[in-house]
Design an enzyme around this catalytic site. Structure first.
Site, short mmCIF file in Angstrom:
data_model
loop_
_atom_site.label_atom_id
_atom_site.label_comp_id
_atom_site.label_asym_id
_atom_site.label_seq_id
_atom_site.Cartn_x
_atom_site.Cartn_y
_atom_site.Cartn_z
N GLY A 14 0.82 -1.21 0.00
CA GLY A 14 0.00 0.00 0.00
C GLY A 14 0.85 1.25 0.00
O GLY A 14 1.71 1.43 0.87
N GLY A 16 -0.53 4.47 -0.05
CA GLY A 16 -1.32 5.64 0.33
C GLY A 16 -0.62 6.36 1.48
O GLY A 16 0.56 6.12 1.77
N GLY A 17 -1.34 7.23 2.15
CA GLY A 17 -0.75 8.03 3.22
C GLY A 17 -0.09 7.19 4.29
O GLY A 17 1.04 7.48 4.72
N PHE A 119 -14.46 21.79 11.74
CA PHE A 119 -14.98 20.54 11.20
C PHE A 119 -15.90 19.90 12.24
O PHE A 119 -15.62 20.00 13.43
CB PHE A 119 -13.84 19.58 10.86
CG PHE A 119 -14.04 18.89 9.55
CD1 PHE A 119 -13.54 19.45 8.37
CD2 PHE A 119 -14.76 17.70 9.48
CE1 PHE A 119 -13.74 18.83 7.16
CE2 PHE A 119 -14.96 17.09 8.26
CZ PHE A 119 -14.45 17.64 7.10
N GLN A 240 -19.13 4.08 8.17
CA GLN A 240 -19.69 5.43 8.16
C GLN A 240 -20.36 5.72 6.82
O GLN A 240 -19.77 5.50 5.76
CB GLN A 240 -18.59 6.45 8.40
CG GLN A 240 -19.11 7.87 8.47
CD GLN A 240 -18.06 8.82 8.99
OE1 GLN A 240 -17.11 9.16 8.30
NE2 GLN A 240 -18.19 9.22 10.24
N HIS A 242 -22.00 8.65 4.47
CA HIS A 242 -22.07 10.10 4.26
C HIS A 242 -23.49 10.41 3.79
O HIS A 242 -24.02 9.72 2.92
CB HIS A 242 -21.04 10.52 3.21
CG HIS A 242 -20.77 11.99 3.23
ND1 HIS A 242 -21.68 12.91 2.78
CD2 HIS A 242 -19.71 12.70 3.69
CE1 HIS A 242 -21.17 14.13 2.95
NE2 HIS A 242 -19.98 14.03 3.50
N LEU A 252 -19.25 12.17 -3.82
CA LEU A 252 -19.54 12.93 -2.61
C LEU A 252 -19.91 14.38 -2.90
O LEU A 252 -19.23 15.05 -3.65
CB LEU A 252 -18.27 12.90 -1.75
CG LEU A 252 -18.37 13.47 -0.37
CD1 LEU A 252 -18.81 12.37 0.58
CD2 LEU A 252 -17.03 14.01 0.08
N THR A 254 -19.94 17.63 -0.77
CA THR A 254 -19.37 17.97 0.54
C THR A 254 -20.39 18.63 1.47
O THR A 254 -21.35 19.26 1.03
CB THR A 254 -18.14 18.90 0.43
OG1 THR A 254 -18.47 20.17 1.00
CG2 THR A 254 -17.74 19.12 -0.97
N GLU A 255 -20.10 18.48 2.78
CA GLU A 255 -20.89 19.13 3.81
C GLU A 255 -20.96 20.64 3.59
O GLU A 255 -21.92 21.29 4.00
CB GLU A 255 -20.24 18.89 5.19
CG GLU A 255 -20.87 17.83 6.01
CD GLU A 255 -19.95 16.63 6.21
OE1 GLU A 255 -18.82 16.64 5.69
OE2 GLU A 255 -20.38 15.69 6.89
N ARG A 286 -22.93 13.92 10.78
CA ARG A 286 -23.10 13.03 9.64
C ARG A 286 -24.08 11.89 9.89
O ARG A 286 -24.96 11.63 9.07
CB ARG A 286 -21.76 12.40 9.29
CG ARG A 286 -21.11 13.05 8.13
CD ARG A 286 -19.81 12.38 7.78
NE ARG A 286 -18.96 13.40 7.18
CZ ARG A 286 -17.67 13.25 6.92
NH1 ARG A 286 -17.07 12.11 7.22
NH2 ARG A 286 -16.98 14.21 6.37
N HIS A 353 -18.88 5.48 3.14
CA HIS A 353 -17.77 6.42 3.03
C HIS A 353 -16.49 5.93 3.71
O HIS A 353 -15.41 6.11 3.19
CB HIS A 353 -18.22 7.74 3.68
CG HIS A 353 -17.29 8.88 3.50
ND1 HIS A 353 -16.79 9.25 2.27
CD2 HIS A 353 -16.77 9.77 4.39
CE1 HIS A 353 -15.99 10.31 2.42
NE2 HIS A 353 -15.96 10.63 3.69
N ARG A 398 -16.26 7.47 13.10
CA ARG A 398 -15.07 8.29 12.92
C ARG A 398 -15.42 9.77 12.86
O ARG A 398 -16.41 10.14 12.24
CB ARG A 398 -14.37 7.90 11.62
CG ARG A 398 -13.20 8.81 11.27
CD ARG A 398 -12.66 8.50 9.89
NE ARG A 398 -13.55 8.93 8.84
CZ ARG A 398 -13.28 9.91 7.95
NH1 ARG A 398 -12.12 10.53 8.00
NH2 ARG A 398 -14.15 10.23 7.02
#
Ligand SMILES: Cc1cc2nc3c(=O)[nH]c(=O)nc-3n(C[C@H](O)[C@H](O)[C@H](O)COP(=O)(O)OP(=O)(O)OC[C@H]3O[C@@H](n4cnc5c(N)ncnc54)[C@H](O)[C@@H]3O)c2cc1C
Lengths: 587, 77
Positions: A14, A16-17, A119, A240, A242, A252, A254-255, A286, A353, A398
């Protein structure tokens, strides 16, 4: 047939981050570290993250890690492990500053400090008032983070295996993890990547649901590989949703749209959020909004000819506000919903999500499983971090921006622990004689399957079943029925057939192998959800409406290979502070 | 076939928006592209996700005319 082998100190699956953050620790320590990724690392799903990274820098007003910790524990609905949460919230500022030094182009305040956005769910002084805690780089936080970490890894000489797909974990008789088998897409060859320590950072499995905000690559490969190797999956009932994904497409919205004054309507044109959350209305958290939307649809007040979506209205804001404050929303609505929000509302549905559960780990990133008396015995040589891991920071729900924090903190922590482990375990253990045979058998099965089923058909049935039986609301009969159905589908997944047998970039084969992983996730989710007889965070049961701490404040562990559930206690004791005792979760 | 498979995989991105648009384009328009358009499409796939998305959303516009045409087609799929 013996497979070709390549040896490394550490193998990370992986890019990713979380994978990149971990790799950096290893490569900078001078270790030989390989990172595998199905796609070019900077195209990992982390690129989609816009909202930011949560850390109590206190640049916009007073803040501290204990408040961040309180919000995270409360957000988790008291299922999060408080030692891991304390660890994350204390480390968060440090990993953000490190990222700044690596070159991350954070947004700035006038005085040069990192700008922080508000947030949902993040507060000052234990829920008193909202706090600005999210560090971002315009609307490209994930993208900037991946590019920054990738560059650092190039400098540190991490070895990348791009467009390689790990297929199975290799364990020896003693249960030590010794690496993975992997498929090189370019050639179709399968080899063994042998390592003294292996980290899974494969991201989430959001593609198990029909309505998902996740990119196509999010197929839960790490979870599938772990499950096939007999490792249980933790808390898989918690996903979760959304509230506003574009109906049919999943993309998505966004909020921010609701933040700017957009609101939700049912088919009667009623602004229904006023009934569910009289004060916060469309800006409630959410899960509250997602449940309200699902209720409206379920009770027959959905819009459209099948009554299966809700309308997000923003035309009253006027074209200027929409263009200026919500860039991209108009294009997204036109492209994926076929409506122009300047004149017409956007059809939306609650959309999968984020996966809270995953491979069980402690806060060092070590994968832990029950053995004898100890419910958390480390599996030697095996680590997991990021969305594929369950640490458990997010518990039953989350908080926004806490996932990127999780990637940085636990990517780094896992990397550090691996460096230590490698110091103490200097030799590669011998591979078992049959290493890789399981993978070859799976591939041979797929190659030789006759009269099998189309991968797409089986995957579609799996997604529909998950959506209908294990979505935002959970009904007892639907869950019981869902378990039966998903098992049937899992049976069918064992007999998928592909027509294209070519070797080079055979996407049909890759998708069949991805389905093998998704199906493990789907089964674990449904079985765990059916078994949990309470409502907590994202798991909302019609027949058990309340959280039940006396009986259910515990983590689920599901063993796919033997179809067995067990439970383990939540870590209520933080590292240095007092326990946050469970309270009702009201916002 | 191999080329098409490779492209299909390269249309797998980190953003769902791109997955949907690029896969749609591949099925609908790609088979009809000219040689130089194919070359440009491959160049586009090498862009970072966010930059490519900005171009598809017409927030940024490339100078190259062939690239403009291909982007038009991607937007229309
Ligand atoms: C639209 C969207 C917006 C979001 N915004 C935010 C936000 O603002 N803030 C926040 O905190 N969180 C956000 N999230 C959540 C967050 O982005 C993810 O949880 C996080 O990026 C996951 O990172 P990761 O490192 O675990 O995995 P990923 O970034 O998903 O990377 C997984 C890696 O594993 C590789 N891989 C997978 N399987 C294999 C295999 N079999 N073999 C080889 N390689 C493999 C992939 O190629 C990839 O490199 C958002 C999520 C979505 C969907």
């Amino acid at each position: 047939m013996a497979l070709l082998k390549r040896k490394f100190d550490a193998v990370i699956v992986g890019g990713g981050g979380s994978g990149l953050r971990a790799a950096l620790q290893l490569s900078e320590a001078g270790l030989k570290c390989a990172v595998l990724s199905k796609v070019f690392p900077t195209r990992s799903h982390t690129v989609a993250a816009q909202g930011g990274i949560g850390a109590s820098l206190g640049n916009m007003g007073e803040d501290n890690w204990l408040w961040h910790m309180y919000d995270t524990v409360k957000g988790s609905d008291y299922l999060g492990d408080q030692d891991a949460i304390e660890f994350m919230c204390r480390m968060a500022p440090q990993v953000v500053y490190e990222l700044e030094h690596f070159g991350m182009p954070f947004d700035r305040n006038e005085d040069g400090t990192i700008y922080q956005r508000p947030f949902g769910g993040h507060s000052q002084n234990f829920g008193e008032r909202p706090v600005q805690r999210s560090c971002c780089a315009a609307d490209r936080t994930g993208h900037a983070m991946l590019h920054t970490l990738y560059q650092c890894n190039i400098r540190a000489q991490t070895q990348f295996f791009v467009e390689w797909m790990a297929l199975d974990l290799i364990l020896d008789q003693e249960g030590h993890v010794l690496g993975v088998t992997a498929l090189e897409m370019e050639t179709g060859d399968v080899i063994i990547l042998q390592a003294r320590a292996t980290l899974f950072a494969t991201g989430g499995a959001g593609r198990v649901y029909a309505a998902s905000t996740n990119a196509f690559i999010n197929t839960g490969d790490g979870l599938g590989m772990a499950a096939r190797a007999g490792i249980p999956l933790e808390d898989m009932e918690f996903w979760q949703f959304h509230p506003t994904g574009v109906a049919g497409a999943g993309v998505l919205i966004t909020e921010g749209v609701r933040g700017e004054g957009g609101y939700l309507l049912n088919k009667n044109g009623e602004r229904f959020m006023e009934r569910y959350a009289p004060t916060m209305k469309d800006l409630a958290s959410r899960d509250v909004v997602a449940r309200a939307v699902a209720t409206e649809i379920k009770e027959g007040r959905g819009a459209g000819k099948d009554g299966d979506y809700i309308l997000l209205k923003l035309d009253h804001l006027g074209p200027e506000v929409i263009e200026k404050r919500l860039p991209g929303i108009r294009e997204i609505a036109k492209k994926f919903a076929n409506v122009d929000p300047v004149t017409d509302p956007i059809p939306v549905v609650p959309t999968c999500h984020y996966q809270m559960g995953g491979i069980p780990t402690n806060y060092h990133g070590q994968v832990v499983v029950p053995k004898g008396e100890n419910p958390e015995t480390p599996v030697a040589g095996f680590y997991a971090a990021g969305e594929c891991a369950c640490c458990s920071i997010h518990g039953a729900n989350r908080l926004g921006t806490n996932s990127l924090t999780d990637l940085l903190v636990f990517g780094k922590a896992a990397g550090d622990h691996m460096v230590q482990f490698l110091k103490e375990n200097t030799n590669h253990k011998d591979l078992p004689k049959n290493a890789g045979e399981h993978t070859l058998a799976r591939l041979a099965r797929l190659e030789n399957q006759k009269n099998g089923e189309n991968v797409y058909t089986v995957a579609t049935d799996m997604r529909k079943t998950m959506q209908a039986h294990c979505g935002v609301f959970r009904f007892p009969e639907l869950l019981v029925d869902g378990v039966k159905k998903i098992r049937e589908i899992a049976g069918r997944a064992k007999h998928t057939e592909i027509k294209d047998k070519s070797k080079v970039f055979n996407t049909a084969r890759i998708e069949a192998l991805e389905l093998d992983n998704l199906i493990e996730v789907a089964v674990a989710t449904l079985v765990s959800a059916e078994a949990r007889k309470e409502s907590r965070g994202a798991h909302d049961r019609a027949d058990y409406h309340k959280r039940d701490d006396a009986n259910w404040m515990k983590h689920t562990l599901y063993y796919n290979a033997v179809n067995r559930i067990s439970y383990k206690p939540v870590h209520l004791k933080p590292l240095s502070v007092e326990t946050f005792e469970p309270k009702a979760r009201v916002y | 076939m191999t080329e098409m498979n490779r492209l299909r995989w390269n249309c797998r991105r980190g953003m769902l928006e791109l997955d949907l648009v690029l896969t749609g384009f591949l099925d609908k328009h790609y088979p009809k592209l000219t040689g130089s358009q194919v070359k440009v499409f491959k160049e586009l796939l090498d862009y970072p996700d966010t930059d490519l998305w900005d171009m598809i959303m017409a927030r940024t516009e490339p100078a190259d005319n062939t690239m403009k045409t291909v982007l038009q087609l991607i937007r229309a799929s």
